[in-house]
Write a protein that holds these residues in place. Structure first.
Motif, PDB file in Angstrom:
ATOM      1  N   CYS A   1     -20.035   8.061   1.638  1.00 38.49           N
ATOM      2  CA  CYS A   1     -20.363   7.979   3.071  1.00 38.49           C
ATOM      3  C   CYS A   1     -20.463   6.524   3.517  1.00 38.49           C
ATOM      4  O   CYS A   1     -20.030   6.164   4.610  1.00 38.49           O
ATOM      5  CB  CYS A   1     -21.682   8.708   3.360  1.00 38.49           C
ATOM      6  N   LEU A   2     -21.048   5.715   2.647  1.00 43.98           N
ATOM      7  CA  LEU A   2     -21.198   4.309   2.981  1.00 43.98           C
ATOM      8  C   LEU A   2     -19.845   3.658   3.200  1.00 43.98           C
ATOM      9  O   LEU A   2     -19.628   2.907   4.139  1.00 43.98           O
ATOM     10  CB  LEU A   2     -21.948   3.593   1.849  1.00 43.98           C
ATOM     11  N   PHE A   3     -18.882   3.987   2.295  1.00 42.52           N
ATOM     12  CA  PHE A   3     -17.559   3.388   2.431  1.00 42.52           C
ATOM     13  C   PHE A   3     -16.755   4.010   3.565  1.00 42.52           C
ATOM     14  O   PHE A   3     -16.155   3.341   4.374  1.00 42.52           O
ATOM     15  CB  PHE A   3     -16.796   3.515   1.117  1.00 42.52           C
ATOM     16  N   TYR A   4     -16.773   5.356   3.639  1.00 40.67           N
ATOM     17  CA  TYR A   4     -15.961   6.015   4.667  1.00 40.67           C
ATOM     18  C   TYR A   4     -16.483   5.765   6.067  1.00 40.67           C
ATOM     19  O   TYR A   4     -15.768   5.948   7.042  1.00 40.67           O
ATOM     20  CB  TYR A   4     -15.895   7.527   4.420  1.00 40.67           C
TER      21      TYR A   4
ATOM     22  N   SER B   1      -9.028   7.627  -1.584  1.00 40.23           N
ATOM     23  CA  SER B   1      -8.284   7.545  -0.327  1.00 40.23           C
ATOM     24  C   SER B   1      -9.138   6.918   0.755  1.00 40.23           C
ATOM     25  O   SER B   1     -10.362   6.865   0.664  1.00 40.23           O
ATOM     26  CB  SER B   1      -7.825   8.937   0.120  1.00 40.23           C
ATOM     27  N   LEU B   2      -8.452   6.398   1.772  1.00 42.62           N
ATOM     28  CA  LEU B   2      -9.066   5.901   2.996  1.00 42.62           C
ATOM     29  C   LEU B   2      -8.460   6.677   4.157  1.00 42.62           C
ATOM     30  O   LEU B   2      -7.332   7.164   4.067  1.00 42.62           O
ATOM     31  CB  LEU B   2      -8.764   4.408   3.171  1.00 42.62           C
ATOM     32  N   PRO B   3      -9.173   6.794   5.261  1.00 50.41           N
ATOM     33  CA  PRO B   3      -8.590   7.476   6.419  1.00 50.41           C
ATOM     34  C   PRO B   3      -7.306   6.792   6.871  1.00 50.41           C
ATOM     35  O   PRO B   3      -7.170   5.572   6.758  1.00 50.41           O
ATOM     36  CB  PRO B   3      -9.687   7.346   7.484  1.00 50.41           C
ATOM     37  N   VAL B   4      -6.380   7.586   7.370  1.00 46.01           N
ATOM     38  CA  VAL B   4      -5.116   7.067   7.891  1.00 46.01           C
ATOM     39  C   VAL B   4      -5.157   7.130   9.409  1.00 46.01           C
ATOM     40  O   VAL B   4      -5.540   8.154   9.985  1.00 46.01           O
ATOM     41  CB  VAL B   4      -3.926   7.884   7.351  1.00 46.01           C
ATOM     42  N   CYS B   5      -4.783   6.040  10.053  1.00 42.94           N
ATOM     43  CA  CYS B   5      -4.778   6.004  11.520  1.00 42.94           C
ATOM     44  C   CYS B   5      -3.746   6.984  12.070  1.00 42.94           C
ATOM     45  O   CYS B   5      -2.786   7.359  11.397  1.00 42.94           O
ATOM     46  CB  CYS B   5      -4.439   4.602  12.010  1.00 42.94           C
ATOM     47  N   ASP B   6      -3.945   7.369  13.296  1.00 44.60           N
ATOM     48  CA  ASP B   6      -2.985   8.219  13.985  1.00 44.60           C
ATOM     49  C   ASP B   6      -1.635   7.500  14.079  1.00 44.60           C
ATOM     50  O   ASP B   6      -1.576   6.276  14.124  1.00 44.60           O
ATOM     51  CB  ASP B   6      -3.509   8.541  15.392  1.00 44.60           C
TER      52      ASP B   6
ATOM     53  N   LEU C   1      -5.999   3.009   7.519  1.00 44.09           N
ATOM     54  CA  LEU C   1      -4.711   2.470   7.091  1.00 44.09           C
ATOM     55  C   LEU C   1      -3.636   2.774   8.136  1.00 44.09           C
ATOM     56  O   LEU C   1      -3.515   3.899   8.627  1.00 44.09           O
ATOM     57  CB  LEU C   1      -4.308   3.081   5.749  1.00 44.09           C
ATOM     58  N   ILE C   2      -2.851   1.755   8.477  1.00 44.22           N
ATOM     59  CA  ILE C   2      -1.792   1.898   9.478  1.00 44.22           C
ATOM     60  C   ILE C   2      -0.592   2.587   8.829  1.00 44.22           C
ATOM     61  O   ILE C   2      -0.042   2.085   7.837  1.00 44.22           O
ATOM     62  CB  ILE C   2      -1.359   0.533  10.028  1.00 44.22           C
ATOM     63  N   PRO C   3      -0.170   3.726   9.353  1.00 44.81           N
ATOM     64  CA  PRO C   3       0.970   4.432   8.741  1.00 44.81           C
ATOM     65  C   PRO C   3       2.298   3.815   9.163  1.00 44.81           C
ATOM     66  O   PRO C   3       2.412   3.251  10.265  1.00 44.81           O
ATOM     67  CB  PRO C   3       0.835   5.845   9.309  1.00 44.81           C
ATOM     68  N   PRO C   4       3.318   3.906   8.323  1.00 44.53           N
ATOM     69  CA  PRO C   4       4.651   3.467   8.747  1.00 44.53           C
ATOM     70  C   PRO C   4       5.257   4.500   9.689  1.00 44.53           C
ATOM     71  O   PRO C   4       4.820   5.657   9.715  1.00 44.53           O
ATOM     72  CB  PRO C   4       5.423   3.403   7.425  1.00 44.53           C
ATOM     73  N   PRO C   5       6.262   4.101  10.478  1.00 42.68           N
ATOM     74  CA  PRO C   5       6.915   5.082  11.354  1.00 42.68           C
ATOM     75  C   PRO C   5       7.692   6.099  10.533  1.00 42.68           C
ATOM     76  O   PRO C   5       8.017   5.866   9.362  1.00 42.68           O
ATOM     77  CB  PRO C   5       7.841   4.216  12.211  1.00 42.68           C
ATOM     78  N   ALA C   6       7.993   7.221  11.149  1.00 42.26           N
ATOM     79  CA  ALA C   6       8.750   8.267  10.463  1.00 42.26           C
ATOM     80  C   ALA C   6      10.095   7.721   9.992  1.00 42.26           C
ATOM     81  O   ALA C   6      10.794   7.028  10.735  1.00 42.26           O
ATOM     82  CB  ALA C   6       8.965   9.454  11.399  1.00 42.26           C
ATOM     83  N   GLY C   7      10.441   8.020   8.754  1.00 45.46           N
ATOM     84  CA  GLY C   7      11.727   7.590   8.220  1.00 45.46           C
ATOM     85  C   GLY C   7      11.772   6.164   7.730  1.00 45.46           C
ATOM     86  O   GLY C   7      12.855   5.643   7.412  1.00 45.46           O
TER      87      GLY C   7
END
Length: 599
Positions: A35-38, A70-75, A119-125
């Motif tokens: 919880c502390l980290f997330y 794991s860390l949360p992934v941004c939209d 974490l910033i996701p890469p674009p599709a493809g």
């Protein structure tokens, strides 16, 4: 990882109850740590725990049997997020910015509670970028899925969509036939030997203002010229993203209200090809900022209708701009076709001969022309120091001799010649060791865009000269004078405070080098976790991070690698002691995975 199971018999006995209690306590502790980290995904990170560095990492070190997976992934809508250049934030925070002064294109960083710690996701493809030098001319369309510039600038040959790739023919607004021919023409206008703009190595550092997709800078590289290609995140918002994807030195920035993050006298040449800047606004303050960063005898190359069009509006602008340049002691070196080239005086002689009350005024002697981090621009002309005035110029050797020659500014900064020479030698040895550690994993073309996040005197970058890379040397805002040394050596870089996000697009660097950076920001009260997430944002998939720091710091970071998805490959070593040794150091080299949101 599940806690180890109790070896007791049935759950009803004392031993079973004690085992159950131990299991429950372990679960509570693990949950608390998670919880502390997330919690970083929704608010400020662990920056509230201000213990001394060694005690902090010992106190917060994760148990040996527990590593965050794991860390949360941004939209997905944040796949191109630049936190300090996010105009959506302006509206959320109700910032009152002067649009006419370009303040909305300047840095405005989110406060801690509004940081997206995910974490910033890469674009599709998304695909691993095409490698240099092929990338100069083509990139994957999926990596930068924006094609509006291709249609908008189709007549200027900026870029062309070709199936799953985007090609760059080398054109520009004022050089449709190609940047290479345009560069030769500029050299001929200045009567430089052999039609080469490098002028025998005396032109090395160039500032390209309003660079487009940086084709001008791309075609300067074979001449031994490195351009800092600069453009804002404006209506052509992806131009710098394209430039970096191509592997061309470039950065996001704007001539607005603050000084550019470079010391005075950093560039031999500044270039504006239809850069759409109103140079006459605010009594010419933007041209005075260009003057600040130009070296003695430096050139300003200006290709724009004001220089050649004969209509009344452009003629009026030209007369006013010519008058401003004259009062700044600039002289015309050449004027031909669509281009005019001014040059800056070598000494203070012209400044001293100006009539009393001439505008713009000279900057006050107490003004530090090298202060450039969040410093407002000033509508004044920067005179030279007595030393520069006496030697009648920068007194720099041609490139590449200047790379390792001690620059004269060392004395002003209180750095000895021996310290400078030792720095170069030590980093040469350290870089050899780094490459040996990565030898089994990397190819000749694995790296192009490199960032030294705590560059000191630039020794790391100087040691990479024979590799086909360019290095963004980042100097802390508290040590901005060191960036002057880096530019005098013919390298490029910027001032920055790593408590904030860097002004670049996600996935723009192949290699990040962080020497004692985590220890330094911890002393400033900033978050190690925030910095790791920021490094992940700017690091390309399959890119590498070299982290050299105290053992406690390295040990802490290692536990977070799975959460960052930097566990594709890693190597750790205790390095040899040298003159820059700061104690119990370790070197950790890691590679980032290529992942998408479904993983």
């Amino acid at each position: 990882m599940k806690p180890q199971q109790s070896r007791g018999g049935g759950g009803g006995g004392a031993l079973g109850r004690r085992g159950f209690a131990a299991l429950l306590a372990a679960a509570v502790i693990a949950l608390a740590l998670l919880c502390l980290f997330y919690g970083t995904a929704f608010g400020p990170t662990l920056r509230s725990h201000r213990l001394p560095l060694q005690r902090r990492f010992e106190a917060q070190a994760l148990p040996a049997d527990l590593a965050l997976s794991s860390l949360p992934v941004c939209d997905a809508r944040y796949s191109e997020l630049i936190p300090c250049l996010d105009r959506g934030l302006h509206y959320q925070l109700r910032l009152r910015l002067n649009l006419s002064l370009m303040e909305h294109y300047e840095r405005h960083c989110p406060p801690a509670p509004r940081r997206l710690n995910c974490l910033i996701p890469p674009p599709a493809g998304y695909r691993v970028p095409i490698r240099w030098p092929i990338s100069r001319d083509e990139v994957w369309k999926a990596n930068i899925p924006h094609t509006h510039l291709a249609s908008e600038k189709s007549d200027q040959r900026w870029m062309v969509v070709n199936g799953d790739k985007i090609n760059f023919p080398g054109g520009g607004t004022h050089f449709h036939t190609g940047a290479d021919k345009y560069i030769v023409h500029l050299a001929q206008m200045l009567n430089f030997p052999n039609g080469k703009l490098n002028n025998g190595g005396n032109i090395r550092n160039v500032l390209d203002v309003g660079c487009g997709v940086a084709s001008f800078g791309a075609y300067l590289l074979p001449l031994g010229i490195i351009a800092m290609s600069l453009a804002p995140n404006d209506v052509h918002e992806n131009q710098i993203q394209f430039a970096l994807e191509r592997g061309i030195p470039s950065t996001l920035g704007v001539l607005g209200t603050r000084r550019l993050p470079y010391p005075s006298r950093s560039f031999e040449l500044a270039h504006c090809s239809r850069c759409r800047i109103d140079w006459l606004q605010r009594v010419g303050i933007l041209l005075m900022e260009v003057d600040r960063v130009l070296r003695p005898g430096g050139y300003f190359l200006y290709s724009s209708p004001e220089a050649y069009a004969m209509d009344p509006i452009n003629r009026n602008i030209w007369r006013k701009m010519s008058d401003l340049a004259r009062r700044m002691c600039w002289q015309i070196a050449s004027k031909e076709d669509q281009t005019v080239i001014w040059f800056k005086p070598l000494t203070n002689e012209c400044y001293m001969k100006r009539e009393p009350g001439t505008l713009p005024p000279m900057c006050h002697r107490d003004d530090d022309p090298d202060a450039a981090w969040n410093v407002p621009m000033k509508a004044c002309v920067t005179p030279y120091s007595e030393r520069v005035h006496k030697v009648k110029g920068s007194n720099l050797l041609p490139w590449p001799q200047r790379l390792t020659a001690p620059p004269s500014c060392l004395e002003e900064l209180g750095i000895s010649l021996n310290n400078f020479s030792d720095d170069n030698e030590i980093w040469r040895s350290r870089v050899i060791q780094y490459w040996k550690l990565m030898k089994s994993e990397i190819q000749k073309d694995s790296f192009r865009n490199v960032m030294d996040m705590n560059a000191n005197l630039g020794g790391f970058a100087a040691s990479l000269r024979k590799k086909d890379v360019w290095v963004m040397n980042v100097v802390p805002s508290t040590e901005s004078g060191k960036l002057k040394i880096i530019y005098d050596c013919g390298l490029v870089g910027t001032i920055h405070n790593w408590c904030e996000s860097f002004s670049t697009y996600p996935r723009t660097y192949d290699l990040l080098h962080a020497w004692l950076l985590f220890s330094e920001i911890e002393k400033q009260g900033c978050s190690v976790e925030d910095l790791l997430i920021e490094m992940d944002r700017i690091l390309r998939p399959h890119g590498y991070a070299i982290i050299r720091d105290k053992f406690a710091v390295i040990n802490y970071i290692k536990r977070l690698l799975p959460a960052l998805r930097w566990d594709d490959w890693s190597s750790e070593v205790k390095p040899k002691k040298d003159a820059l040794w700061s104690g119990d150091e370790r070197v950790l080299i890691v590679r980032k995975k290529l992942w998408n949101q479904t993983l």
